[in-house]
Design a protein around this motif. Structure first.
Motif, PDB file in Angstrom:
ATOM      1  N   PRO A  41       0.826  -1.211   0.000  1.00  0.00           N
ATOM      2  CA  PRO A  41       0.000   0.000   0.000  1.00  0.00           C
ATOM      3  C   PRO A  41       0.854   1.251   0.000  1.00  0.00           C
ATOM      4  N   VAL A  42       0.317   2.301  -0.578  1.00  0.00           N
ATOM      5  CA  VAL A  42       0.989   3.595  -0.520  1.00  0.00           C
ATOM      6  C   VAL A  42       0.618   4.279   0.795  1.00  0.00           C
ATOM      7  N   SER A  43       1.324   5.336   1.132  1.00  0.00           N
ATOM      8  CA  SER A  43       0.971   6.107   2.328  1.00  0.00           C
ATOM      9  C   SER A  43      -0.299   6.904   2.057  1.00  0.00           C
ATOM     10  N   PHE A  44      -0.951   7.376   3.110  1.00  0.00           N
ATOM     11  CA  PHE A  44      -2.156   8.184   2.939  1.00  0.00           C
ATOM     12  C   PHE A  44      -1.863   9.478   2.171  1.00  0.00           C
ATOM     13  N   ALA A  45      -0.645   9.994   2.306  1.00  0.00           N
ATOM     14  CA  ALA A  45      -0.297  11.245   1.631  1.00  0.00           C
ATOM     15  C   ALA A  45       0.128  11.034   0.182  1.00  0.00           C
ATOM     16  N   TRP A  46       0.333   9.776  -0.234  1.00  0.00           N
ATOM     17  CA  TRP A  46       0.851   9.498  -1.573  1.00  0.00           C
ATOM     18  C   TRP A  46       0.089  10.209  -2.679  1.00  0.00           C
ATOM     19  N   PRO A  47      -1.234  10.130  -2.761  1.00  0.00           N
ATOM     20  CA  PRO A  47      -1.913  10.763  -3.899  1.00  0.00           C
ATOM     21  C   PRO A  47      -1.646  12.257  -4.023  1.00  0.00           C
ATOM     22  N   TRP A  48      -1.406  12.938  -2.915  1.00  0.00           N
ATOM     23  CA  TRP A  48      -1.122  14.374  -2.967  1.00  0.00           C
ATOM     24  C   TRP A  48       0.303  14.662  -3.422  1.00  0.00           C
ATOM     25  N   GLY A  49       1.210  13.747  -3.152  1.00  0.00           N
ATOM     26  CA  GLY A  49       2.582  13.867  -3.644  1.00  0.00           C
ATOM     27  C   GLY A  49       3.216  15.211  -3.359  1.00  0.00           C
ATOM     28  N   ASP A  50       3.759  15.827  -4.426  1.00  0.00           N
ATOM     29  CA  ASP A  50       4.473  17.096  -4.287  1.00  0.00           C
ATOM     30  C   ASP A  50       3.545  18.260  -3.952  1.00  0.00           C
ATOM     31  N   ALA A  51       2.235  18.072  -4.066  1.00  0.00           N
ATOM     32  CA  ALA A  51       1.304  19.136  -3.668  1.00  0.00           C
ATOM     33  C   ALA A  51       1.416  19.435  -2.182  1.00  0.00           C
ATOM     34  N   MET A  52       1.817  18.450  -1.390  1.00  0.00           N
ATOM     35  CA  MET A  52       1.969  18.698   0.051  1.00  0.00           C
ATOM     36  C   MET A  52       3.044  19.746   0.307  1.00  0.00           C
ATOM     37  N   CYS A  55      -8.018  16.969  -9.737  1.00  0.00           N
ATOM     38  CA  CYS A  55      -6.831  17.088  -8.885  1.00  0.00           C
ATOM     39  C   CYS A  55      -6.265  15.695  -8.626  1.00  0.00           C
ATOM     40  N   ILE A  56      -7.080  14.809  -8.035  1.00  0.00           N
ATOM     41  CA  ILE A  56      -6.667  13.432  -7.772  1.00  0.00           C
ATOM     42  C   ILE A  56      -7.707  12.501  -8.377  1.00  0.00           C
ATOM     43  N   ASP A  57      -7.268  11.482  -9.120  1.00  0.00           N
ATOM     44  CA  ASP A  57      -8.191  10.506  -9.685  1.00  0.00           C
ATOM     45  C   ASP A  57      -7.428   9.262 -10.124  1.00  0.00           C
ATOM     46  N   ASP A  58      -8.155   8.336 -10.768  1.00  0.00           N
ATOM     47  CA  ASP A  58      -7.550   7.085 -11.240  1.00  0.00           C
ATOM     48  C   ASP A  58      -7.675   6.963 -12.757  1.00  0.00           C
ATOM     49  N   TYR A  59      -7.615   8.093 -13.477  1.00  0.00           N
ATOM     50  CA  TYR A  59      -7.854   8.086 -14.922  1.00  0.00           C
ATOM     51  C   TYR A  59      -6.617   7.740 -15.751  1.00  0.00           C
ATOM     52  N   GLU A  60      -5.495   7.580 -15.099  1.00  0.00           N
ATOM     53  CA  GLU A  60      -4.232   7.364 -15.807  1.00  0.00           C
ATOM     54  C   GLU A  60      -4.283   6.094 -16.655  1.00  0.00           C
ATOM     55  N   GLY A  61      -3.894   6.223 -17.908  1.00  0.00           N
ATOM     56  CA  GLY A  61      -3.870   5.077 -18.793  1.00  0.00           C
ATOM     57  C   GLY A  61      -5.146   4.881 -19.584  1.00  0.00           C
ATOM     58  N   ILE A  62      -6.171   5.692 -19.316  1.00  0.00           N
ATOM     59  CA  ILE A  62      -7.420   5.601 -20.058  1.00  0.00           C
ATOM     60  C   ILE A  62      -7.294   6.437 -21.324  1.00  0.00           C
ATOM     61  N   ALA A  69       0.008  14.279 -12.985  1.00  0.00           N
ATOM     62  CA  ALA A  69      -0.484  13.059 -12.353  1.00  0.00           C
ATOM     63  C   ALA A  69       0.184  11.843 -12.978  1.00  0.00           C
ATOM     64  N   ARG A  70       0.939  11.114 -12.174  1.00  0.00           N
ATOM     65  CA  ARG A  70       1.576   9.872 -12.602  1.00  0.00           C
ATOM     66  C   ARG A  70       1.599   8.913 -11.409  1.00  0.00           C
ATOM     67  N   LYS A  71       1.322   7.634 -11.661  1.00  0.00           N
ATOM     68  CA  LYS A  71       1.319   6.624 -10.602  1.00  0.00           C
ATOM     69  C   LYS A  71       0.355   6.983  -9.480  1.00  0.00           C
ATOM     70  N   MET A  72      -0.771   7.576  -9.876  1.00  0.00           N
ATOM     71  CA  MET A  72      -1.804   7.992  -8.918  1.00  0.00           C
ATOM     72  C   MET A  72      -1.227   8.915  -7.851  1.00  0.00           C
ATOM     73  N   ARG A  73      -0.348   9.816  -8.290  1.00  0.00           N
ATOM     74  CA  ARG A  73       0.335  10.756  -7.402  1.00  0.00           C
ATOM     75  C   ARG A  73       0.563  12.039  -8.159  1.00  0.00           C
ATOM     76  N   LEU A  74       0.613  13.168  -7.453  1.00  0.00           N
ATOM     77  CA  LEU A  74       0.908  14.453  -8.065  1.00  0.00           C
ATOM     78  C   LEU A  74       2.399  14.756  -7.952  1.00  0.00           C
ATOM     79  N   TRP A  75       2.993  15.107  -9.097  1.00  0.00           N
ATOM     80  CA  TRP A  75       4.395  15.506  -9.193  1.00  0.00           C
ATOM     81  C   TRP A  75       4.453  16.929  -9.726  1.00  0.00           C
ATOM     82  N   HIS A  76       5.566  17.628  -9.477  1.00  0.00           N
ATOM     83  CA  HIS A  76       5.763  18.926 -10.108  1.00  0.00           C
ATOM     84  C   HIS A  76       5.802  18.740 -11.623  1.00  0.00           C
ATOM     85  N   ALA A  77       5.074  19.545 -12.343  1.00  0.00           N
ATOM     86  CA  ALA A  77       5.075  19.479 -13.802  1.00  0.00           C
ATOM     87  C   ALA A  77       6.358  20.101 -14.346  1.00  0.00           C
TER      88      ALA A  77
END
Length: 403
Positions: free
Chosen positions: A57-68, A283-290, A325-333
């Protein structure tokens, strides 16, 4: 702090259900009833096929990633999100819907990680598991200490604004509401004795009723935000009825319009010195790869930081931080992605009188056409916190550094 600008953070859809829920520490029931997927873990596999393995499992903060990091640096006074999922274990799928979103109540620390002051619930997924699912959602949010607006056990509760105290005095009131064209079934509307969401049409009468609600709730020094789920998922055109509705609200004293539903950022307007975000995108979703709609680049996300004048809500400055958004996480663009967003927003917002510039640190800033940073009459009115909150570190990260 008296007289200091109010710094509001807003983002679009936070969809922590379905595939995102499955990578968190306490995944719920993965069963789906979709034409193309019967298990939420299929969305995890799509994302991994597109970008590589996701640790589980990822951490609870994982989806927010660099937004934190961005939120910590900016330290906004108020944080507003559109929470677009049911938070429930209930198994009763709402009939007549093609897509259902739910997350386990035990995964709510993921939402809490970003410390939202208000979760807007008037959207087209919060009743995906019926009124029993809504009741559990409201109870779970309350237990987690998360304030909700836009959904309730009856119309009075659904239309009750969330009130956030401001450092310099007064409050920021948030009304959450939604429309049928965003996919909210009219049957989801809360009634006198019926649970549901605050549902409305875009008529002048509906705008006036909302203004009256705001006037009844407002106290001296308060600012009022209307968070509204409206419009289609794709496209940059802003329907005339949305423009008319938003303008009528601002004419009636509303400080800011926080629009969402679209899967990508939509045009931005400054009307009578006040900010209208017609669509904040996902902001956060599971659309990656669609596949589909690649021209809108929905993998690019924006974090919005609006500096408002206390007591009036006049916009002093708006900066937007691009994320990827990559790997269900936010990164700096990347800088290139930021330029694409700036150019796209400028092109689509031009007829509304605004354009967007990319700054050296990678953030985007809003200007009025013929002026400087967006504010009354286009005067330069930047907030010290907005201009200095990110000093000393670039917010641009190259895609090549992603693991």
């Amino acid at each position: 702090m008296a007289g200091a600008p109010v710094l509001l953070f807003a983002c679009g859809d936070v969809m922590t259900g379905r595939g995102v829920d499955q990578v968190l520490p306490h995944p719920g029931d993965p069963r789906l009833r979709e034409a193309c997927a019967v298990d939420a873990r299929e969305y995890v596999r799509l994302a991994e096929r597109a970008s590589g393995p996701i640790p589980r499992p990822v951490s609870f903060a994982w989806p927010w990633g660099d937004a934190m990091q961005v939120l910590d640096a900016m330290a906004p006074d108020v944080r507003l999100i559109n929470l677009e999922t049911a938070v429930t274990r209930h198994a009763g799928f709402a009939p007549g819907k093609a897509v259902h979103y739910r997350m386990s109540p035990r995964n709510l620390p993921c939402v809490a990680a970003a410390r939202p002051d208000v979760c807007s619930l008037a959207n087209n997924h919060v009743l995906d598991f019926g009124r029993a699912g809504l009741a559990e959602t409201l109870a779970a949010l309350a237990r987690a200490g998360l304030t909700a607006a836009g959904g309730g056990e009856n119309a009075a509760a659904a239309w009750q604004p969330a009130a956030v105290p401001l450092p310099g005095g007064g409050r920021l009131l948030v009304f959450s509401c939604g429309t049928a064209d965003s996919g909210i079934p009219p049957s989801w509307a809360a009634g006198a004795a019926r649970p549901g969401v605050s549902f409305l049409g875009l008529s002048d009468a509906a705008a006036d009723a909302l203004i009256a609600r705001a006037e009844a709730a407002r106290q001296d020094g308060d600012l009022v935000v209307v968070s509204i789920h409206w419009g289609s998922n794709w496209g940059y055109g802003v329907p005339s009825e949305q423009v008319r509705f938003a303008h009528r609200l601002i004419d009636g004293g509303i400080s800011l319009i926080h629009g969402h539903s679209s899967h990508h950022p939509r045009p931005v307007e400054v009307y009578r010195g006040r900010l209208i975000l017609y669509g904040c995108g996902d902001c956060i979703d599971d659309y990656e790869g669609i596949g589909g709609y690649e021209e809108f680049r929905d993998e690019l996300r924006l974090l919005y930081f609006a500096s408002l004048t206390p007591g009036t809500g006049t916009l002093q400055a708006l900066r937007m931080v691009p994320m990827l958004a990559r790997k269900m996480r936010l990164w700096h663009a990347s800088a290139a992605d930021g330029r694409w967003l700036a150019a796209t927003l400028s092109r689509t917002s031009l007829r509304l009188g605004t354009h967007v510039e990319q700054l050296p640190d990678g953030t985007l800033v809003l200007h009025t056409v013929g002026g400087d940073q967006a504010g009354p009459a286009g005067a330069v009115t930047s907030s010290d916190r907005i201009s200095n909150g990110l000093t000393g570190s670039s917010l641009v990260q190259r895609r090549g550094t992603l693991p």
